[in-house]
Design a protein around this motif. Structure first.
Motif, PDB file in Angstrom:
ATOM      1  N   UNK A 202      32.712 -16.127   6.745  1.00  0.00           N
ATOM      2  CA  UNK A 202      32.161 -16.554   5.460  1.00  0.00           C
ATOM      3  C   UNK A 202      31.452 -15.392   4.762  1.00  0.00           C
ATOM      4  N   UNK A 203      30.662 -14.638   5.536  1.00  0.00           N
ATOM      5  CA  UNK A 203      29.916 -13.534   4.962  1.00  0.00           C
ATOM      6  C   UNK A 203      29.610 -12.532   6.066  1.00  0.00           C
ATOM      7  N   UNK A 204      29.328 -11.298   5.638  1.00  0.00           N
ATOM      8  CA  UNK A 204      28.984 -10.265   6.622  1.00  0.00           C
ATOM      9  C   UNK A 204      28.053  -9.265   5.976  1.00  0.00           C
ATOM     10  N   UNK A 205      27.205  -8.672   6.810  1.00  0.00           N
ATOM     11  CA  UNK A 205      26.311  -7.615   6.354  1.00  0.00           C
ATOM     12  C   UNK A 205      26.154  -6.614   7.489  1.00  0.00           C
ATOM     13  N   UNK A 206      26.105  -5.340   7.125  1.00  0.00           N
ATOM     14  CA  UNK A 206      25.840  -4.293   8.102  1.00  0.00           C
ATOM     15  C   UNK A 206      24.406  -3.819   7.919  1.00  0.00           C
ATOM     16  N   UNK A 207      23.683  -3.746   9.019  1.00  0.00           N
ATOM     17  CA  UNK A 207      22.292  -3.298   9.000  1.00  0.00           C
ATOM     18  C   UNK A 207      22.150  -2.052   9.852  1.00  0.00           C
ATOM     19  N   UNK A 208      21.433  -1.084   9.331  1.00  0.00           N
ATOM     20  CA  UNK A 208      21.192   0.160  10.067  1.00  0.00           C
ATOM     21  C   UNK A 208      19.777   0.119  10.630  1.00  0.00           C
ATOM     22  N   UNK A 209      19.659   0.187  11.946  1.00  0.00           N
ATOM     23  CA  UNK A 209      18.363   0.213  12.606  1.00  0.00           C
ATOM     24  C   UNK A 209      18.107   1.626  13.098  1.00  0.00           C
ATOM     25  N   UNK A 210      16.949   2.152  12.745  1.00  0.00           N
ATOM     26  CA  UNK A 210      16.584   3.509  13.141  1.00  0.00           C
ATOM     27  C   UNK A 210      15.400   3.466  14.089  1.00  0.00           C
ATOM     28  N   UNK A 211      15.302   4.467  14.927  1.00  0.00           N
ATOM     29  CA  UNK A 211      14.166   4.602  15.831  1.00  0.00           C
ATOM     30  C   UNK A 211      13.218   5.633  15.222  1.00  0.00           C
ATOM     31  N   UNK A 212      11.957   5.262  15.024  1.00  0.00           N
ATOM     32  CA  UNK A 212      11.024   6.231  14.455  1.00  0.00           C
ATOM     33  C   UNK A 212      10.741   7.364  15.442  1.00  0.00           C
ATOM     34  N   UNK A 213      10.527   8.548  14.883  1.00  0.00           N
ATOM     35  CA  UNK A 213      10.194   9.716  15.698  1.00  0.00           C
ATOM     36  C   UNK A 213       8.700   9.980  15.752  1.00  0.00           C
ATOM     37  N   UNK A 214       7.986   9.443  14.755  1.00  0.00           N
ATOM     38  CA  UNK A 214       6.539   9.639  14.730  1.00  0.00           C
ATOM     39  C   UNK A 214       5.898   8.583  13.821  1.00  0.00           C
ATOM     40  N   UNK A 215       4.576   8.506  13.895  1.00  0.00           N
ATOM     41  CA  UNK A 215       3.801   7.653  13.004  1.00  0.00           C
ATOM     42  C   UNK A 215       3.002   8.538  12.062  1.00  0.00           C
ATOM     43  N   UNK A 216       3.168   8.339  10.773  1.00  0.00           N
ATOM     44  CA  UNK A 216       2.252   8.917   9.793  1.00  0.00           C
ATOM     45  C   UNK A 216       1.197   7.851   9.568  1.00  0.00           C
ATOM     46  N   UNK A 217      -0.055   8.256   9.508  1.00  0.00           N
ATOM     47  CA  UNK A 217      -1.134   7.286   9.380  1.00  0.00           C
ATOM     48  C   UNK A 217      -1.850   7.500   8.043  1.00  0.00           C
ATOM     49  N   UNK A 218      -1.642   6.566   7.135  1.00  0.00           N
ATOM     50  CA  UNK A 218      -2.359   6.596   5.861  1.00  0.00           C
ATOM     51  C   UNK A 218      -3.772   6.120   6.160  1.00  0.00           C
ATOM     52  N   UNK A 219      -4.760   6.899   5.732  1.00  0.00           N
ATOM     53  CA  UNK A 219      -6.143   6.625   6.120  1.00  0.00           C
ATOM     54  C   UNK A 219      -7.038   6.530   4.891  1.00  0.00           C
ATOM     55  N   UNK A 220      -7.792   5.433   4.829  1.00  0.00           N
ATOM     56  CA  UNK A 220      -8.749   5.183   3.751  1.00  0.00           C
ATOM     57  C   UNK A 220     -10.139   5.113   4.380  1.00  0.00           C
ATOM     58  N   UNK A 221     -11.106   5.802   3.770  1.00  0.00           N
ATOM     59  CA  UNK A 221     -12.473   5.837   4.294  1.00  0.00           C
ATOM     60  C   UNK A 221     -13.446   5.408   3.203  1.00  0.00           C
ATOM     61  N   UNK A 222     -14.406   4.551   3.594  1.00  0.00           N
ATOM     62  CA  UNK A 222     -15.530   4.197   2.719  1.00  0.00           C
ATOM     63  C   UNK A 222     -16.780   4.687   3.424  1.00  0.00           C
ATOM     64  N   UNK A 223     -17.357   5.759   2.889  1.00  0.00           N
ATOM     65  CA  UNK A 223     -18.574   6.306   3.488  1.00  0.00           C
ATOM     66  C   UNK A 223     -19.694   5.281   3.392  1.00  0.00           C
ATOM     67  N   UNK A 224     -20.644   5.357   4.314  1.00  0.00           N
ATOM     68  CA  UNK A 224     -21.710   4.350   4.381  1.00  0.00           C
ATOM     69  C   UNK A 224     -22.507   4.258   3.087  1.00  0.00           C
ATOM     70  N   UNK A 225     -22.651   5.345   2.341  1.00  0.00           N
ATOM     71  CA  UNK A 225     -23.413   5.321   1.100  1.00  0.00           C
ATOM     72  C   UNK A 225     -22.547   5.046  -0.128  1.00  0.00           C
ATOM     73  N   UNK A 226     -21.263   4.732   0.068  1.00  0.00           N
ATOM     74  CA  UNK A 226     -20.331   4.542  -1.044  1.00  0.00           C
ATOM     75  C   UNK A 226     -19.911   3.081  -1.160  1.00  0.00           C
ATOM     76  N   UNK A 227     -19.424   2.714  -2.344  1.00  0.00           N
ATOM     77  CA  UNK A 227     -18.895   1.365  -2.527  1.00  0.00           C
ATOM     78  C   UNK A 227     -17.383   1.374  -2.688  1.00  0.00           C
ATOM     79  N   UNK A 228     -16.776   2.547  -2.619  1.00  0.00           N
ATOM     80  CA  UNK A 228     -15.329   2.691  -2.835  1.00  0.00           C
ATOM     81  C   UNK A 228     -14.656   3.341  -1.634  1.00  0.00           C
ATOM     82  N   UNK A 229     -13.428   2.915  -1.361  1.00  0.00           N
ATOM     83  CA  UNK A 229     -12.598   3.582  -0.357  1.00  0.00           C
ATOM     84  C   UNK A 229     -11.905   4.775  -1.001  1.00  0.00           C
ATOM     85  N   UNK A 230     -11.789   5.858  -0.254  1.00  0.00           N
ATOM     86  CA  UNK A 230     -11.075   7.052  -0.703  1.00  0.00           C
ATOM     87  C   UNK A 230      -9.993   7.382   0.319  1.00  0.00           C
TER      88      UNK A 230
END
Length: 160
Positions: free
Chosen positions: A30-58
């Protein structure tokens, strides 16, 4: 007759590669789909910090040591990528640990507080530094055997 038993489903594979999914209707393709599965080689880590004296994340660079103070809050978004830097989408689980473990705590995100209960979630991850010193945070995907490591230098708050 096409019978759908679930509108939500998931597919997990243990080996990277191309997979073909087919549906049948009256014993015919009836229907078909091909899916490509990849294995990650590493993790990039997006990092947000809110300093104790701040009200905003950077958003901060994860190259080198990240300078923060006691009471600062950090939120991390692990992104699985291939060797050539291509992002991989999909669900995956990570474990987050700190060394020393007692130098930070995980927070619970309050969605709503009511007379009958409190609705909360521990996702996205949010951590608060509670002790000065060097803290190493490891974000690990055990299934794919990859990790990202962040190093923080936590400055003590002074009493003025």
């Amino acid at each position: 007759m096409l019978r759908v038993t679930s509108l939500q489903s998931s597919l997990t594979v243990s080996t990277a590669g191309t997979y073909t999914l087919e549906t049948q209707l009256n014993d015919e393709l009836f229907d078909r789909i091909e899916l490509e599965f990849a294995k990650p080689d590493r993790l990039d880590v997006i990092t947000w910090v809110k300093l104790s004296q701040s009200s905003e994340f950077q958003k901060v660079s994860t190259n080198g040591t990240i300078m923060v103070s006691e009471g600062s809050q950090v939120s991390v978004i692990p992104v699985p990528v291939t060797a050539d830097g291509e992002r991989i989408m999909g669900d995956f689980d990570v474990d987050i640990s700190a060394s020393p473990a007692w130098a930070m705590v995980a927070t619970e995100n309050i969605i709503g507080a009511y007379e009958q209960n409190v609705v909360s979630s521990n996702d996205p991850v949010s951590l608060v530094f509670i002790e000065p010193g060097e803290v190493e945070v490891t974000i690990r995907d055990a299934v794919n055997d990859i990790e990202g490591v962040l190093v923080f230098s936590v400055e003590a708050l002074t009493n003025n």
